[in-house]
Design a protein around this motif. Structure first.
Motif, PDB file in Angstrom:
ATOM      1  N   ARG A 115       0.792  -1.370   0.067  1.00 56.29           N
ATOM      2  CA  ARG A 115      -0.081  -0.537  -0.211  1.00 56.29           C
ATOM      3  C   ARG A 115       0.742   1.211   0.425  1.00 56.29           C
ATOM      4  NH1 ARG A 115      -3.448  -3.153   3.202  1.00 56.29           N
ATOM      5  NH2 ARG A 115      -2.719  -2.227   5.743  1.00 56.29           N
ATOM      6  N   GLU A 116       1.835   1.290   1.219  1.00 56.53           N
ATOM      7  CA  GLU A 116       2.407   2.467   0.827  1.00 56.53           C
ATOM      8  C   GLU A 116       3.809   2.482  -0.167  1.00 56.53           C
ATOM      9  OE1 GLU A 116       4.799   5.734   2.769  1.00 56.53           O
ATOM     10  OE2 GLU A 116       3.428   4.391   3.125  1.00 56.53           O
ATOM     11  N   PHE A 117       3.813   1.261  -1.511  1.00 54.69           N
ATOM     12  CA  PHE A 117       4.492   1.374  -2.263  1.00 54.69           C
ATOM     13  C   PHE A 117       4.111   1.840  -3.090  1.00 54.69           C
ATOM     14  CE2 PHE A 117       5.943   0.150  -6.670  1.00 54.69           C
ATOM     15  CZ  PHE A 117       7.376   0.491  -6.464  1.00 54.69           C
ATOM     16  N   VAL A 118       2.800   1.111  -3.723  1.00 55.35           N
ATOM     17  CA  VAL A 118       1.847   2.231  -4.851  1.00 55.35           C
ATOM     18  C   VAL A 118       1.319   3.461  -4.486  1.00 55.35           C
ATOM     19  CG1 VAL A 118      -1.074   2.452  -5.136  1.00 55.35           C
ATOM     20  CG2 VAL A 118       1.104  -0.212  -5.113  1.00 55.35           C
ATOM     21  N   ALA A 119       0.999   4.189  -3.055  1.00 57.78           N
ATOM     22  CA  ALA A 119       0.840   5.539  -2.819  1.00 57.78           C
ATOM     23  C   ALA A 119       1.890   6.061  -3.725  1.00 57.78           C
ATOM     24  CB  ALA A 119       0.617   5.429  -1.212  1.00 57.78           C
ATOM     25  N   LYS A 120       3.386   5.983  -3.360  1.00 58.54           N
ATOM     26  CA  LYS A 120       4.520   6.837  -3.333  1.00 58.54           C
ATOM     27  C   LYS A 120       4.866   7.114  -4.655  1.00 58.54           C
ATOM     28  CE  LYS A 120       5.809   7.853   0.643  1.00 58.54           C
ATOM     29  NZ  LYS A 120       6.747   7.005   1.753  1.00 58.54           N
ATOM     30  N   THR A 121       4.427   5.953  -5.289  1.00 54.28           N
ATOM     31  CA  THR A 121       4.637   5.048  -6.959  1.00 54.28           C
ATOM     32  C   THR A 121       3.624   5.573  -7.902  1.00 54.28           C
ATOM     33  OG1 THR A 121       4.630   2.997  -6.894  1.00 54.28           O
ATOM     34  CG2 THR A 121       7.038   3.865  -5.568  1.00 54.28           C
ATOM     35  N   GLY A 122       2.771   4.786  -7.469  1.00 48.27           N
ATOM     36  CA  GLY A 122       1.568   4.576  -8.250  1.00 48.27           C
ATOM     37  C   GLY A 122       1.338   3.267  -9.446  1.00 48.27           C
ATOM     38  N   ALA A 123       2.490   2.595  -9.467  1.00 43.85           N
ATOM     39  CA  ALA A 123       2.853   1.279  -9.677  1.00 43.85           C
ATOM     40  C   ALA A 123       1.992   0.315  -9.448  1.00 43.85           C
ATOM     41  CB  ALA A 123       4.036   0.918  -9.963  1.00 43.85           C
ATOM     42  N   GLU A 124       1.940  -0.405 -10.329  1.00 44.08           N
ATOM     43  CA  GLU A 124       0.542  -1.554  -9.709  1.00 44.08           C
ATOM     44  C   GLU A 124       1.674  -2.361  -9.329  1.00 44.08           C
ATOM     45  OE1 GLU A 124      -2.777  -2.897 -12.913  1.00 44.08           O
ATOM     46  OE2 GLU A 124      -1.260  -1.774 -14.233  1.00 44.08           O
ATOM     47  N   VAL A 125       0.577  -3.714  -8.195  1.00 44.46           N
ATOM     48  CA  VAL A 125       1.347  -4.071  -7.548  1.00 44.46           C
ATOM     49  C   VAL A 125       0.566  -6.020  -6.996  1.00 44.46           C
ATOM     50  CG1 VAL A 125       2.681  -2.562  -6.365  1.00 44.46           C
ATOM     51  CG2 VAL A 125       0.828  -3.759  -5.454  1.00 44.46           C
ATOM     52  N   LYS A 126       1.318  -6.625  -7.304  1.00 47.23           N
ATOM     53  CA  LYS A 126       0.480  -8.192  -6.643  1.00 47.23           C
ATOM     54  C   LYS A 126       1.835  -8.844  -5.510  1.00 47.23           C
ATOM     55  CE  LYS A 126      -1.770  -8.840 -10.992  1.00 47.23           C
ATOM     56  NZ  LYS A 126      -3.352  -8.930 -10.400  1.00 47.23           N
ATOM     57  N   VAL A 127       0.588  -8.946  -4.193  1.00 46.56           N
ATOM     58  CA  VAL A 127       1.648 -10.013  -3.086  1.00 46.56           C
ATOM     59  C   VAL A 127       1.852 -11.288  -3.153  1.00 46.56           C
ATOM     60  CG1 VAL A 127       1.669  -8.015  -1.754  1.00 46.56           C
ATOM     61  CG2 VAL A 127       0.096  -9.137  -1.613  1.00 46.56           C
ATOM     62  N   PHE A 128       2.453 -11.841  -2.849  1.00 49.30           N
ATOM     63  CA  PHE A 128       2.506 -13.113  -2.413  1.00 49.30           C
ATOM     64  C   PHE A 128       3.099 -14.083  -1.851  1.00 49.30           C
ATOM     65  CE2 PHE A 128       3.012 -12.392  -7.211  1.00 49.30           C
ATOM     66  CZ  PHE A 128       1.678 -12.309  -7.871  1.00 49.30           C
ATOM     67  N   VAL A 129       3.139 -14.207  -0.927  1.00 47.99           N
ATOM     68  CA  VAL A 129       3.454 -15.581   0.454  1.00 47.99           C
ATOM     69  C   VAL A 129       2.509 -17.143   0.496  1.00 47.99           C
ATOM     70  CG1 VAL A 129       2.839 -15.904   2.992  1.00 47.99           C
ATOM     71  CG2 VAL A 129       2.964 -13.429   1.959  1.00 47.99           C
ATOM     72  N   ASP A 130       3.454 -17.771  -0.577  1.00 44.72           N
ATOM     73  CA  ASP A 130       3.826 -19.428  -0.815  1.00 44.72           C
ATOM     74  C   ASP A 130       2.154 -20.250  -1.616  1.00 44.72           C
ATOM     75  OD1 ASP A 130       5.505 -21.634  -0.332  1.00 44.72           O
ATOM     76  OD2 ASP A 130       4.067 -22.234   1.594  1.00 44.72           O
ATOM     77  N   THR A 131       1.094 -19.293  -1.563  1.00 46.01           N
ATOM     78  CA  THR A 131       0.198 -20.101  -1.672  1.00 46.01           C
ATOM     79  C   THR A 131      -0.353 -19.475  -2.668  1.00 46.01           C
ATOM     80  OG1 THR A 131      -1.148 -18.124  -0.307  1.00 46.01           O
ATOM     81  CG2 THR A 131      -0.827 -19.242   0.537  1.00 46.01           C
ATOM     82  N   ALA A 132       0.261 -19.129  -3.480  1.00 48.47           N
ATOM     83  CA  ALA A 132       0.143 -19.358  -5.314  1.00 48.47           C
ATOM     84  C   ALA A 132       1.096 -19.780  -6.006  1.00 48.47           C
ATOM     85  CB  ALA A 132      -0.078 -17.396  -5.643  1.00 48.47           C
ATOM     86  N   PRO A 133       0.875 -19.780  -7.420  1.00 45.84           N
ATOM     87  CA  PRO A 133       1.992 -20.880  -8.277  1.00 45.84           C
ATOM     88  C   PRO A 133       3.056 -19.525  -8.765  1.00 45.84           C
ATOM     89  CG  PRO A 133      -0.151 -20.435  -9.317  1.00 45.84           C
ATOM     90  CD  PRO A 133      -0.528 -19.799  -8.490  1.00 45.84           C
ATOM     91  N   LEU A 134       3.994 -19.557  -7.775  1.00 48.22           N
ATOM     92  CA  LEU A 134       5.336 -18.151  -7.985  1.00 48.22           C
ATOM     93  C   LEU A 134       5.726 -19.510  -7.106  1.00 48.22           C
ATOM     94  CD1 LEU A 134       5.450 -15.464  -8.944  1.00 48.22           C
ATOM     95  CD2 LEU A 134       5.780 -14.721  -6.862  1.00 48.22           C
ATOM     96  N   MET A 135       7.352 -18.748  -7.598  1.00 46.97           N
ATOM     97  CA  MET A 135       8.377 -19.739  -7.255  1.00 46.97           C
ATOM     98  C   MET A 135       9.706 -19.081  -6.777  1.00 46.97           C
ATOM     99  SD  MET A 135       9.860 -23.063  -9.853  1.00 46.97           S
ATOM    100  CE  MET A 135      10.206 -21.718 -11.085  1.00 46.97           C
ATOM    101  N   GLU A 136       8.832 -18.820  -5.183  1.00 47.10           N
ATOM    102  CA  GLU A 136       9.184 -17.856  -4.076  1.00 47.10           C
ATOM    103  C   GLU A 136      11.004 -17.711  -4.533  1.00 47.10           C
ATOM    104  OE1 GLU A 136       7.114 -19.552  -3.447  1.00 47.10           O
ATOM    105  OE2 GLU A 136       6.143 -17.496  -2.296  1.00 47.10           O
TER     106      GLU A 136
END
Length: 374
Positions: A115-136
């Motif tokens: 939220r802070e990053f979006v507020a400062k940059t306006g860039a889109e983001v998505k967050v992941f913690v082990d539960t989505a198909p993303l290889m951390e």
């Protein structure tokens, strides 16, 4: 918000460390994953096969992703996890699951950071913690957080093998950190200690043989060849992590949420075996253990009881022979054959009928065949 500011804010948000890498570059991790799935080494984790295309590259999850901010949270234990394996009348729960579910804590902090990053940059983001198909783990290595050791887990020179990982993908172009190099050298401690020989070669895991997979993901009876090797591990296995020499630099987790709850550090098998479904849910409230359900958990406990050599646990085994869950009943039959083989043979011969579950019946028949041959 430049790269240094993002990483500083991640630490201020409660993470131990943060690093950045490109999310849209080619990498070899996808090929390794495809080989793993093609060889069937993912076992019954069908979701890995179903999501393979998305899982092979970060942009498979989000085509617009340009950068990945990888965050880590230290969960280093305050005692040696391997010592608990000697206390055979206690159940051993993996270090990460002895208190709060890390998914919840990390996602809360990641969302705050995002939220802070979006507020400062306006860039889109998505967050992941082990539960989505993303290889951390490959992302963390690419970002310089550490390297994937011979046990396939992330190893850090500063934190050893005790790091939870999360990722914030963003469409913003951020300055990447340098990737880390492999520092395992000739060490094979993590491979040598594995109770079930789940590593066919360095950097390769066969999940079907892994005790973490067997106790958590596997939904049926534990294959006979792995039962004795499970010892008193009832949820997960820390052996390959705990033996890593790089842990000498690891600190004890600063978050109280990852300090073990007294009732989950060395719980008595006698008490765990007696839990019904309601009691199981109460004891493991907010714990990742709760997700496997009382059936799989009870199965694991009975295997541990069978490996305990503790005759005082025999009454608990006899009680579970009549359990409503077939997995628990079947594991109890095996536990009986280990703690009281003569009684098991007598029970197998004297049983009035067949069990309604064919796999439980097979456990009894195996004992009866031994008696016939003897």
């Amino acid at each position: 918000m430049d790269s240094q500011a993002v990483k500083a804010f991640a630490v201020a948000s409660g993470f131990t460390e943060a690093r950045i890498c490109r999310a849209d570059e080619a990498w070899e991790a996808g090929e390794r994953l495809a080989e793993f799935v093609a060889g069937g080494q993912h076992g019954s984790m069908v979701w890995m096969e179903d999501t393979l295309a998305r899982r092979q590259h970060p942009t498979g999850m989000w085509p617009d992703a340009k950068s990945a901010v990888v965050v880590a949270l230290n969960y280093g234990p305050n005692t040696d996890p391997l010592a608990a394996l000697e206390r055979k009348s206690e159940g051993v729960i993996s270090v990460y699951a002895q208190n709060a579910d890390y998914h919840d804590l990390m996602k809360k902090r990641l969302k705050h950071m995002a939220r802070e990053f979006v507020a400062k940059t306006g860039a889109e983001v998505k967050v992941f913690v082990d539960t989505a198909p993303l290889m951390e783990k490959p992302l963390a290595a690419k970002a310089g957080m550490g390297w994937q050791g011979k046990h396939t887990n992330l190893v850090s020179r500063e934190h050893g093998s005790w790091l939870f990982l999360g990722v914030m993908l963003t469409a913003a172009e951020l300055e990447p950190d340098a990737a880390e190099t492999d520092h395992c050298g000739s060490c094979t401690a993590c491979l040598d200690i594995c109770p079930t020989q789940a590593f066919p070669q360095p950097y390769k895991l066969d999940a079907r043989r892994c005790i973490s997979y067997l106790t958590i993901e596997h939904k049926g009876p534990i294959p006979l060849e792995f039962r004795a090797a499970m010892g008193n591990r009832i949820y997960g296995c820390d052996d390959c992590l705990a033996i890593c020499p790089w842990n000498k630099f690891a600190a004890v987790a600063s978050d109280m949420a990852f300090h073990p709850r007294p009732e989950l550090k060395g719980p008595l098998l006698s008490e765990l075996a007696a839990l019904d479904d309601t009691e199981f849910r109460a004891v493991f409230t907010a714990s990742p253990v709760k997700r496997i359900g009382r059936g799989r958990f009870g199965r694991n406990v009975m295997i541990a009881v069978g490996n305990s050599d503790d005759q005082s646990l025999l009454p608990a085994v006899l009680d579970r022979l009549e359990d409503e869950d077939a997995m628990v009943r079947g594991a109890a039959v095996w536990a009986l054959s280990r703690l009281a083989p003569q009684l098991a043979r007598e029970r197998a011969k004297a049983r009035p009928g067949t069990d309604t579950d064919p796999e439980v019946e097979a456990e009894w028949q195996a004992i009866a065949r031994i008696d016939t041959r003897g």
